[in-house]
Design a protein around this motif. Structure first.
Motif, PDB file in Angstrom:
ATOM      1  N   ASP A  90       3.820   2.108   2.547  1.00 15.23           N
ATOM      2  CA  ASP A  90       3.428   2.053   3.953  1.00 15.23           C
ATOM      3  C   ASP A  90       3.922   0.757   4.609  1.00 15.23           C
ATOM      4  O   ASP A  90       3.821  -0.318   4.011  1.00 15.23           O
ATOM      5  CB  ASP A  90       1.897   2.099   4.090  1.00 15.23           C
ATOM      6  CG  ASP A  90       1.320   3.481   3.818  1.00 15.23           C
ATOM      7  OD1 ASP A  90       2.068   4.472   3.904  1.00 15.23           O
ATOM      8  OD2 ASP A  90       0.105   3.550   3.524  1.00 15.23           O
ATOM      9  N   TYR A 149     -12.067   8.524   2.910  1.00 11.58           N
ATOM     10  CA  TYR A 149     -12.731   8.917   1.660  1.00 11.58           C
ATOM     11  C   TYR A 149     -14.228   9.201   1.785  1.00 11.58           C
ATOM     12  O   TYR A 149     -14.772   9.975   1.013  1.00 11.58           O
ATOM     13  CB  TYR A 149     -12.573   7.816   0.604  1.00 11.58           C
ATOM     14  CG  TYR A 149     -11.198   7.215   0.497  1.00 11.58           C
ATOM     15  CD1 TYR A 149     -10.047   7.978   0.703  1.00 11.58           C
ATOM     16  CD2 TYR A 149     -11.054   5.865   0.162  1.00 11.58           C
ATOM     17  CE1 TYR A 149      -8.787   7.407   0.589  1.00 11.58           C
ATOM     18  CE2 TYR A 149      -9.795   5.290   0.036  1.00 11.58           C
ATOM     19  CZ  TYR A 149      -8.668   6.055   0.252  1.00 11.58           C
ATOM     20  OH  TYR A 149      -7.437   5.489   0.131  1.00 11.58           O
ATOM     21  N   ARG A 182     -10.808  -2.943   6.806  1.00 15.22           N
ATOM     22  CA  ARG A 182      -9.408  -3.337   6.684  1.00 15.22           C
ATOM     23  C   ARG A 182      -9.015  -4.098   7.946  1.00 15.22           C
ATOM     24  O   ARG A 182      -9.441  -3.755   9.047  1.00 15.22           O
ATOM     25  CB  ARG A 182      -8.486  -2.116   6.556  1.00 15.22           C
ATOM     26  CG  ARG A 182      -8.922  -1.116   5.518  1.00 15.22           C
ATOM     27  CD  ARG A 182      -7.780  -0.152   5.184  1.00 15.22           C
ATOM     28  NE  ARG A 182      -6.724  -0.898   4.532  1.00 15.22           N
ATOM     29  CZ  ARG A 182      -5.427  -0.540   4.538  1.00 15.22           C
ATOM     30  NH1 ARG A 182      -5.046   0.541   5.174  1.00 15.22           N
ATOM     31  NH2 ARG A 182      -4.538  -1.273   3.910  1.00 15.22           N
ATOM     32  N   PHE A 242     -15.078   1.188   7.535  1.00 15.29           N
ATOM     33  CA  PHE A 242     -15.438   2.437   6.867  1.00 15.29           C
ATOM     34  C   PHE A 242     -16.902   2.356   6.430  1.00 15.29           C
ATOM     35  O   PHE A 242     -17.241   1.589   5.520  1.00 15.29           O
ATOM     36  CB  PHE A 242     -14.544   2.671   5.645  1.00 15.29           C
ATOM     37  CG  PHE A 242     -13.067   2.694   5.979  1.00 15.29           C
ATOM     38  CD1 PHE A 242     -12.444   3.871   6.362  1.00 15.29           C
ATOM     39  CD2 PHE A 242     -12.303   1.530   5.932  1.00 15.29           C
ATOM     40  CE1 PHE A 242     -11.081   3.905   6.685  1.00 15.29           C
ATOM     41  CE2 PHE A 242     -10.942   1.551   6.244  1.00 15.29           C
ATOM     42  CZ  PHE A 242     -10.334   2.735   6.625  1.00 15.29           C
ATOM     43  N   TYR A 251     -16.486  -0.829   3.765  1.00 12.20           N
ATOM     44  CA  TYR A 251     -15.151  -1.340   3.512  1.00 12.20           C
ATOM     45  C   TYR A 251     -14.515  -1.617   4.862  1.00 12.20           C
ATOM     46  O   TYR A 251     -14.709  -0.861   5.799  1.00 12.20           O
ATOM     47  CB  TYR A 251     -14.448  -0.229   2.726  1.00 12.20           C
ATOM     48  CG  TYR A 251     -12.978  -0.170   2.578  1.00 12.20           C
ATOM     49  CD1 TYR A 251     -12.234  -1.300   2.310  1.00 12.20           C
ATOM     50  CD2 TYR A 251     -12.311   1.051   2.639  1.00 12.20           C
ATOM     51  CE1 TYR A 251     -10.870  -1.206   2.118  1.00 12.20           C
ATOM     52  CE2 TYR A 251     -10.955   1.160   2.451  1.00 12.20           C
ATOM     53  CZ  TYR A 251     -10.238   0.018   2.201  1.00 12.20           C
ATOM     54  OH  TYR A 251      -8.898   0.123   2.008  1.00 12.20           O
ATOM     55  N   ASN A 280       0.854  -1.190   0.000  1.00 17.80           N
ATOM     56  CA  ASN A 280       0.000   0.000   0.000  1.00 17.80           C
ATOM     57  C   ASN A 280       0.887   1.236   0.000  1.00 17.80           C
ATOM     58  O   ASN A 280       1.896   1.294   0.695  1.00 17.80           O
ATOM     59  CB  ASN A 280      -0.910  -0.009   1.234  1.00 17.80           C
ATOM     60  CG  ASN A 280      -2.166   0.830   1.033  1.00 17.80           C
ATOM     61  OD1 ASN A 280      -2.103   1.956   0.527  1.00 17.80           O
ATOM     62  ND2 ASN A 280      -3.301   0.294   1.431  1.00 17.80           N
ATOM     63  N   VAL A 281       0.495   2.204  -0.806  1.00 14.80           N
ATOM     64  CA  VAL A 281       1.304   3.400  -1.022  1.00 14.80           C
ATOM     65  C   VAL A 281       0.494   4.631  -0.637  1.00 14.80           C
ATOM     66  O   VAL A 281      -0.681   4.743  -0.989  1.00 14.80           O
ATOM     67  CB  VAL A 281       1.708   3.492  -2.513  1.00 14.80           C
ATOM     68  CG1 VAL A 281       2.351   4.834  -2.831  1.00 14.80           C
ATOM     69  CG2 VAL A 281       2.636   2.341  -2.885  1.00 14.80           C
ATOM     70  N   THR A 282       1.115   5.533   0.113  1.00 18.99           N
ATOM     71  CA  THR A 282       0.454   6.793   0.474  1.00 18.99           C
ATOM     72  C   THR A 282       1.418   7.943   0.212  1.00 18.99           C
ATOM     73  O   THR A 282       2.568   7.887   0.666  1.00 18.99           O
ATOM     74  CB  THR A 282       0.018   6.771   1.948  1.00 18.99           C
ATOM     75  OG1 THR A 282      -0.789   5.613   2.172  1.00 18.99           O
ATOM     76  CG2 THR A 282      -0.807   8.006   2.305  1.00 18.99           C
TER      77      THR A 282
HETATM   78  N1  HRG Z   1      -9.586   5.532   4.190  1.00 24.71           N
HETATM   79  C1  HRG Z   1      -8.977   4.519   3.709  1.00 24.71           C
HETATM   80  N2  HRG Z   1      -9.521   3.843   2.744  1.00 24.71           N
HETATM   81  N3  HRG Z   1      -7.819   4.174   4.211  1.00 24.71           N
HETATM   82  C2  HRG Z   1      -6.992   3.255   3.568  1.00 24.71           C
HETATM   83  C3  HRG Z   1      -5.558   3.607   3.584  1.00 24.71           C
HETATM   84  C4  HRG Z   1      -5.279   5.068   3.476  1.00 24.71           C
HETATM   85  C5  HRG Z   1      -3.995   5.240   2.844  1.00 24.71           C
HETATM   86  C6  HRG Z   1      -4.096   5.112   1.350  1.00 24.71           C
HETATM   87  N4  HRG Z   1      -2.901   4.563   0.809  1.00 24.71           N
HETATM   88  C7  HRG Z   1      -4.326   6.496   0.748  1.00 24.71           C
HETATM   89  O1  HRG Z   1      -3.384   7.073   0.221  1.00 24.71           O
HETATM   90  O2  HRG Z   1      -5.436   6.974   0.786  1.00 24.71           O
END
Ligand code: HRG
Ligand code: AKG
Ligand code: FE2
Length: 341
Positions: A104, A206, A184, A294, A182, A97-99
């Protein structure tokens, strides 16, 4: 001033009066709705006391099941990789996963609301992939159902807090009652001191409401209050007024009996900016598991400022309408790619 000011603490709100609406608890319910409203204006984050709704043994069992899964050999976990499905549902490796352009330091399983006509060639539109560990799916599905119901209860309380009338609530409710929720299941190993990145980099959620079951590790989840030089844009791609010169990261450490709750970008639109979806990040120095749920709008929701919110924000519609599905897809497709950042 910033960092030397009095310690900022997120409010704790007991949802109990809204779990069962009676004639006699209507003033308590109104007080809870008001507290939610104030928390969303001020922080976008709060603790929701759910001790009358959830037995602590339940999330403890979920944590045990998560541990059992994440302790499996890598090749076993990869059997439910998101890359074998729709690039969203399933297991993602550490650093997949990339932020904000950085990998991450977490691994996880992502589960979404099932769809009627799955097609794994379409991002988000495949089938969930569950571990085969006995009881895993069953226990997590029970949790989803519980959190989904709770999400709806909180949404109704918030609508009341924002001052929606009965018919306005009905209209609003129709945008979320088939929530494209959703969940996690996140495994955090200790973040190395020298790692150029985070456990989860700074982001906003989101959709509507995040209900996070957090492990006890302190200083892991951090919430950005009052502004810094971050180049973050709001949901409409406009510069965010939160991004002034000063800001402070505060710890949102877990409180027993509570989930950590925050609002996502769709609430910012509905409220015409009255409620801010707040930046947060994770720096997890322990080794443990967390389970954010979520509660989101319907997949096909067309989200636009509510008349009641426009009336409270100077009678000018500031936020443009957003198609939730498009917004979600744009976010999710960046989550697993270091390109195009
Ligand atoms: N709210 C959510 N869905 N969280 C999931 C991860 C948030 C980090 C994601 N890589 C990003 O850049 O949004
Ligand atoms: O694990 C946490 O404390 C928060 C995770 C988070 O912000 C997310 O998954 O969106
Ligand atoms: Fe988040």
């Amino acid at each position: 001033m910033g960092l030397t000011e009095a310690p900022l603490r997120l409010p704790t709100i007991d949802i109990a009066p809204h779990l069962e609406a009676t004639q006699s608890n209507s003033s308590e319910r109104a007080a809870v709705s008001k507290a939610l409203h104030e928390a969303c204006v001020e922080y976008g984050f709060f603790y929701l006391d759910i001790s009358k709704y959830v037995d602590p043994g339940e999330p403890e069992e979920l944590t045990r099941l998560a541990r059992e899964f994440f302790f499996l050999p890598q090749e076993e976990k990869d059997k439910i990789s998101i890359t074998l499905q729709d690039n969203a549902r399933g297991y993602q490796r550490l650093k997949e996963n990339v932020t904000n352009g950085k990998a991450d330091n977490h691994e996880g399983i992502d589960i979404y609301r099932p769809v009627g006509n799955p097609d794994k060639s379409k991002t988000l539109w495949g089938e969930n992939q569950w571990p085969t560990i006995p009881g895993f799916r069953e226990k997590y599905e029970q949790w989803v159902e519980k959190m989904r119901k709770l999400g709806m209860i909180v949404m109704e309380a918030m609508a009341d807090g924002l001052g929606l009338k009965e018919d306005e609530w009905k209209e609003f409710r129709s945008q979320v009652e088939d929530s494209f929720w959703y969940m996690r299941i996140i495994g955090y190993p200790p973040l190395p001191n020298d790692y150029d990145g985070f456990s989860v980099g700074a982001h906003k959620d989101y959709g509507c409401l995040t209900l996070l079951y957090a492990d006890p590790t302190r200083s892991a989840l951090q919430v950005f209050l009052h502004r810094s030089g971050h180049t973050v844009t709001d949901v409409n791609g406009l510069p965010d007024e939160q991004d002034g010169e000063e800001g402070v990261w505060i710890d949102a450490d877990p409180i027993p009996g509570c989930v950590v709750c925050n609002i996502g970008s769709m609430w910012e639109v509905w409220s015409n900016g009255l409620y801010k979806s707040t930046l947060h990040r994770v720096i997890h120095r322990g080794a443990n598991y967390r389970i954010p749920f979520f509660f989101e709008p319907n997949f096909d929701a067309n989200v636009k400022p509510l008349p009641a919110a426009i009336a409270q924000t100077g009678d000018v519609q500031v936020y443009k309408p957003v198609e939730y599905s498009k917004f979600l897809l744009s976010k999710v497709s960046y989550n697993f790619s270091l390109e195009g950042m």
